[in-house]
Design a protein around this motif. Structure first.
Motif, mmCIF file in Angstrom:
data_model
loop_
_atom_site.group_PDB
_atom_site.id
_atom_site.type_symbol
_atom_site.label_atom_id
_atom_site.label_comp_id
_atom_site.label_asym_id
_atom_site.label_seq_id
_atom_site.Cartn_x
_atom_site.Cartn_y
_atom_site.Cartn_z
ATOM 1 N N VAL A 7 0.845 -1.200 0.000
ATOM 2 C CA VAL A 7 0.000 0.000 0.000
ATOM 3 C C VAL A 7 0.884 1.256 0.000
ATOM 4 O O VAL A 7 2.046 1.193 0.392
ATOM 5 C CB VAL A 7 -0.945 0.035 1.222
ATOM 6 N N PRO A 8 0.310 2.387 -0.425
ATOM 7 C CA PRO A 8 1.075 3.632 -0.355
ATOM 8 C C PRO A 8 1.520 3.874 1.091
ATOM 9 O O PRO A 8 0.735 3.694 2.017
ATOM 10 C CB PRO A 8 0.077 4.708 -0.794
ATOM 11 N N GLY A 9 2.774 4.212 1.280
ATOM 12 C CA GLY A 9 3.278 4.461 2.619
ATOM 13 C C GLY A 9 3.904 3.247 3.282
ATOM 14 O O GLY A 9 4.455 3.346 4.380
ATOM 15 N N ALA A 10 3.815 2.087 2.626
ATOM 16 C CA ALA A 10 4.391 0.872 3.209
ATOM 17 C C ALA A 10 5.912 0.963 3.296
ATOM 18 O O ALA A 10 6.543 0.248 4.072
ATOM 19 C CB ALA A 10 3.973 -0.352 2.397
ATOM 20 N N GLY A 11 6.485 1.830 2.467
ATOM 21 C CA GLY A 11 7.936 2.001 2.497
ATOM 22 C C GLY A 11 8.657 1.355 1.324
ATOM 23 O O GLY A 11 9.858 1.114 1.384
ATOM 24 N N LYS A 12 7.922 1.117 0.236
ATOM 25 C CA LYS A 12 8.516 0.466 -0.946
ATOM 26 C C LYS A 12 9.712 1.243 -1.487
ATOM 27 O O LYS A 12 10.788 0.689 -1.702
ATOM 28 C CB LYS A 12 7.464 0.319 -2.066
ATOM 29 N N SER A 13 9.504 2.536 -1.718
ATOM 30 C CA SER A 13 10.577 3.339 -2.318
ATOM 31 C C SER A 13 11.789 3.411 -1.393
ATOM 32 O O SER A 13 12.926 3.263 -1.840
ATOM 33 C CB SER A 13 10.075 4.743 -2.629
ATOM 34 N N THR A 14 11.530 3.599 -0.099
ATOM 35 C CA THR A 14 12.621 3.666 0.880
ATOM 36 C C THR A 14 13.394 2.348 0.885
ATOM 37 O O THR A 14 14.620 2.325 0.888
ATOM 38 C CB THR A 14 12.052 3.954 2.286
ATOM 39 N N GLU A 45 8.731 -1.442 -8.844
ATOM 40 C CA GLU A 45 7.857 -1.006 -7.745
ATOM 41 C C GLU A 45 6.439 -0.806 -8.278
ATOM 42 O O GLU A 45 6.244 -0.216 -9.338
ATOM 43 C CB GLU A 45 8.375 0.319 -7.159
ATOM 44 N N ASN A 57 7.505 -4.212 7.079
ATOM 45 C CA ASN A 57 8.469 -3.114 7.121
ATOM 46 C C ASN A 57 8.248 -2.246 8.374
ATOM 47 O O ASN A 57 7.248 -2.397 9.065
ATOM 48 C CB ASN A 57 8.332 -2.266 5.847
ATOM 49 N N LYS A 58 9.174 -1.372 8.601
ATOM 50 C CA LYS A 58 9.155 -0.447 9.736
ATOM 51 C C LYS A 58 9.267 -1.193 11.062
ATOM 52 O O LYS A 58 8.696 -0.778 12.081
ATOM 53 C CB LYS A 58 7.910 0.462 9.711
ATOM 54 N N ASP A 76 11.071 -1.197 13.501
ATOM 55 C CA ASP A 76 12.079 -0.437 14.242
ATOM 56 C C ASP A 76 11.409 0.342 15.364
ATOM 57 O O ASP A 76 10.178 0.463 15.399
ATOM 58 C CB ASP A 76 12.840 0.517 13.281
HETATM 59 N N1 LIG Z 1 10.047 4.090 10.835
HETATM 60 C C1 LIG Z 1 10.162 3.746 9.555
HETATM 61 N N2 LIG Z 1 9.668 4.531 8.583
HETATM 62 C C2 LIG Z 1 9.806 4.137 7.298
HETATM 63 C C3 LIG Z 1 10.458 2.932 6.945
HETATM 64 N N3 LIG Z 1 10.414 2.792 5.603
HETATM 65 C C4 LIG Z 1 9.789 3.875 5.131
HETATM 66 N N4 LIG Z 1 9.428 4.691 6.142
HETATM 67 C C5 LIG Z 1 8.711 5.995 6.003
HETATM 68 O O1 LIG Z 1 7.414 5.754 5.515
HETATM 69 C C6 LIG Z 1 7.006 6.773 4.615
HETATM 70 C C7 LIG Z 1 6.586 6.202 3.275
HETATM 71 O O2 LIG Z 1 7.704 5.626 2.633
HETATM 72 P P1 LIG Z 1 7.775 5.389 1.061
HETATM 73 O O3 LIG Z 1 9.070 4.689 0.791
HETATM 74 O O4 LIG Z 1 7.509 6.646 0.304
HETATM 75 O O5 LIG Z 1 6.542 4.377 0.851
HETATM 76 P P2 LIG Z 1 5.873 3.835 -0.499
HETATM 77 O O6 LIG Z 1 4.657 4.655 -0.731
HETATM 78 O O7 LIG Z 1 5.505 2.411 -0.188
HETATM 79 O O8 LIG Z 1 6.896 3.929 -1.590
HETATM 80 C C8 LIG Z 1 8.192 7.709 4.509
HETATM 81 O O9 LIG Z 1 7.971 8.811 5.348
HETATM 82 C C9 LIG Z 1 9.357 6.884 4.974
HETATM 83 O O10 LIG Z 1 10.381 7.656 5.540
HETATM 84 C C10 LIG Z 1 10.976 2.109 8.021
HETATM 85 O O11 LIG Z 1 11.536 1.041 7.817
HETATM 86 N N5 LIG Z 1 10.791 2.571 9.293
#
Ligand SMILES: Nc1nc2c(ncn2[C@@H]2O[C@H](COP(=O)(O)OP(=O)(O)O)[C@@H](O)[C@H]2O)c(=O)[nH]1
Ligand SMILES: [Mg+2]
Length: 343
Positions: free
Chosen positions: A74-81, A165, A212-213, A215
């Motif tokens: 889902v959006p915000g899951a942390g895929k890009s990170t 992605e 993910n996350k 931590d």
């Molecule tokens: N605490 C924490 N935050 C994370 C982690 N991975 C991503 N985030 C945060 O989650 C938010 C969404 O990340 P993003 O990579 O844009 O998600 P995407 O929409 O799945 O691509 C960002 O603010 C990231 O900094 C993680 O492993 N731990």
């Protein structure tokens, strides 16, 4: 005199390249030419179709050597990170990494669900990496076709790891599953499956689930979620023969678990290369790709046909008014269509 040199060079570069120039440039791993070739492949214009197909046909013998990995969530899951962290790790290990995005939302709403982070500022600056945003026009089928072709161009340019992605919008997960070797679903703790928009079907096509996350204060929750997902997975048929789909934890932010993720992907690769699934899957994907192109083209031809277009609203009305069963309406339109090609 010498000062004029760069200027005239720039001027010369602006003219349209011949397919052979693209091919040579891609095979020589020239990033600028690769990017231009991708733009050509993504072009909607029919006049670019022949040259992009010529390029693709010529680079085909140099494709297929990479490992293709798909990520959804889902959006915000942390895929890009996560992709950025994994990408940097792999670049440091000596791999060339290409990252592509398949974002069907951008075609509909013009806005991207994959978000700004998809640009992956840090990774895209790495000399061993190449980050390409989603093609932004057409249907999901159109976006997918272009992404598949882009993937092949990247392989011919020498990228050993290709990461795709995507988001769980429409059929995008299935589409990305059908273009990669290993498919990974990213999850978050603290939300039920419904809340996460996660369909059971997505778990069934995954080769690994990553929470993910994992931590900070979220770590304990992540451990619980991992146990729950592993219990759920126990009841599902794994997506890949001889491979147990498992749930793991990771933190894209701290980097904990990324090394282990790469180990898991390599173990997956070894398993499917040994049992023949790797080759089988790739062959099947090529055939499915061909079939989907035919389907898309036939649909366009049918619904674009002038007589069908004029009769369609009539039949639609009859169906909604309950005067005609849908199957009969469909048959009447199809009869009309096929008759056009029988004279
Ligand atoms: N605490 C924490 N935050 C994370 C982690 N991975 C991503 N985030 C945060 O989650 C938010 C969404 O990340 P993003 O990579 O844009 O998600 P995407 O929409 O799945 O691509 C960002 O603010 C990231 O900094 C993680 O492993 N731990
Ligand atoms: Mg993203």
């Amino acid at each position: 005199m010498a000062e004029n040199q760069p200027h005239s060079n720039r001027k010369r570069r602006r003219r349209t390249k011949l397919p052979a120039e693209y091919i040579d440039g891609i095979l020589a791993a020239d990033r600028t030419i690769l990017a231009q070739a991708i733009t050509l492949v993504e072009s909607q214009s029919t006049k670019h179709f022949a040259s992009s197909q010529e390029i693709l046909q010529n680079i085909m013998p140099y494709t297929g050597q990479s490992i293709r990995i798909g990520f959804t969530g889902v959006p915000g899951a942390g895929k890009s990170t996560l992709i950025e962290a994994l990408g940097i790790l792999l670049c440091e290990k000596g791999y060339n990494v290409a990252v592509l995005a398949v974002d069907p939302s951008s075609t509909v709403s013009k806005g991207s669900i994959l978000g700004d982070k998809t640009r992956m500022e840090k990774l895209s600056k790495h000399p061993s990496a190449f980050v390409r945003p989603s093609p932004s026009s057409g249907t999901l089928g159109g976006v997918a076709r272009k992404s598949r072709e882009t993937l092949l161009l990247c392989e011919a340019a020498g990228f050993d790891v290709i990461i795709v992605e995507t988001v769980g919008v429409g059929q995008s997960e299935t589409v990305v599953r059908s273009m990669v070797d290993c498919f990974i679903v990213l999850l978050l703790t603290g939300a039920g499956d419904e809340l996460q928009g996660m369909k059971k079907g997505v778990m069934e096509i995954a080769d690994a689930l990553y929470i993910n996350k994992a931590d900070g204060p979220n770590y304990e929750e992540a451990l619980k979620a991992r146990a729950e997902y592993n219990r759920l997975l126990h009841f599902l048929q794994p997506a890949t023969k001889d491979w147990t789909t498992s749930a793991q934890i990771v933190s894209a932010l701290t980097g904990t678990g990324i090394d282990e993720m790469w180990d898991l992907i390599r173990k997956f690769e070894t398993t499917v290369k040994a049992n023949g699934v790797w080759e089988e899957r790739r062959q099947r994907q090529m055939v499915e790709w061909m079939e989907s192109l035919i389907e898309e083209s036939l649909l366009q031809h049918f619904f674009g046909n002038e007589e069908i277009r004029s009769k369609f609203p009539v039949k639609k009305n009859e169906v909604t008014e309950g005067q005609l069963p849908p199957a009969q309406a469909a048959q009447q339109l199809l009869d009309l269509y096929f008759k056009m090609f029988h004279s």
